[in-house]
Design a protein around this motif. Sequence first.
Motif, short mmCIF file in Angstrom:
data_model
loop_
_atom_site.label_atom_id
_atom_site.label_comp_id
_atom_site.label_asym_id
_atom_site.label_seq_id
_atom_site.Cartn_x
_atom_site.Cartn_y
_atom_site.Cartn_z
N GLU A 111 -25.67 -19.89 -20.09
CA GLU A 111 -24.62 -18.90 -19.87
C GLU A 111 -23.55 -19.06 -20.93
N GLU A 112 -22.98 -17.95 -21.34
CA GLU A 112 -21.81 -18.01 -22.20
C GLU A 112 -20.66 -18.67 -21.41
N VAL B 59 -27.61 -31.75 -8.97
CA VAL B 59 -26.40 -32.10 -9.73
C VAL B 59 -26.67 -33.10 -10.85
N SER B 60 -27.89 -33.60 -10.98
CA SER B 60 -28.16 -34.60 -12.01
C SER B 60 -29.55 -34.41 -12.58
N ILE C 44 -28.52 -30.87 -17.61
CA ILE C 44 -27.58 -30.06 -16.85
C ILE C 44 -26.25 -30.09 -17.58
N ASP C 45 -25.75 -28.92 -17.95
CA ASP C 45 -24.46 -28.81 -18.61
C ASP C 45 -23.53 -28.06 -17.67
N GLY C 46 -22.73 -28.79 -16.92
CA GLY C 46 -21.85 -28.18 -15.93
C GLY C 46 -21.65 -29.14 -14.77
N SER C 47 -20.41 -29.32 -14.35
CA SER C 47 -20.10 -30.34 -13.35
C SER C 47 -20.71 -30.04 -11.99
N GLY D 256 -20.95 -22.26 -11.16
CA GLY D 256 -19.74 -22.01 -11.92
C GLY D 256 -20.03 -21.20 -13.16
N LEU D 257 -19.01 -21.06 -14.02
CA LEU D 257 -19.14 -20.30 -15.25
C LEU D 257 -19.65 -21.19 -16.38
N GLY D 258 -20.45 -20.60 -17.25
CA GLY D 258 -20.86 -21.28 -18.47
C GLY D 258 -21.76 -22.48 -18.26
N ASP D 259 -22.58 -22.48 -17.20
CA ASP D 259 -23.46 -23.62 -16.94
C ASP D 259 -24.84 -23.41 -17.57
N ASP D 260 -25.42 -24.49 -18.06
CA ASP D 260 -26.75 -24.47 -18.65
C ASP D 260 -27.60 -25.53 -17.95
#
Length: 224
Positions: free
Chosen positions: A90-91, A153-154, A126-129, A187-191
């Motif tokens: 996601e952007e 989440v991991s 995973i890129d995003g908390s 959320g926003l912008g997660d990969d």
Amino acid sequence: MNKFKVLFSALSLFAASSVSAGTLVLDSFNYNPELNIEATPDAGFQVANAVVTSAETGALASYELTWLTGAGVDTAKGNVFGSGSLSYAEEPLSDGTLEISYTLPGLGSSLDFSGYTDFYFDVVNIDGSGGFDVMLTLEDSDGTTISASYTVVSTGVFLASFASMSPGPDFDFSQVVSATAFIDSDGLGDDFTLDSVGLVPEPSALAILGLGLIGLGLRRRKLV
């Protein structure tokens, strides 16, 4: 110390052999032609679809990528850099969803899930908390469905237990006509990146260890 190393090596080999004998890789995302779809805010392109074939089972993988909000595009790509993984991106200010549905071609065809107790996702990035949420839904030949939602989440092998899915009492695992994963980033912008998905016979510590070793082997073969 040497005895510990020998014991650990023996345990690892046992886990790998026992799990590999019962594990079904449903899809390692080695598609031909490769998957490459994107959804944008532009009218007519907020939903993107594609149908590709799993090299492992011959199942049709139907993708639906949906852009929800933001100021950019959502993308889904298979065979990224030739590695045979599924990459979702996601952007930074965008949000979207990805649905993947597996079916066998041909009228009356079904997938045999009997003897398996978990659906696995081999998550390598995973890129995003918040990670991502996935709703897994199975449908059998008489139209009965079971489903459950999970949060990932991991990285590592995530097991989605069939025992947690409902309602379920009359579900026929030997006649599964579709398996659908609806994935929503948290959320926003997660990969995220998946290396493979499939089935395992039981959710034991040895199974998880064995799948980890299998995943490493799959990744090495894909990179050759």
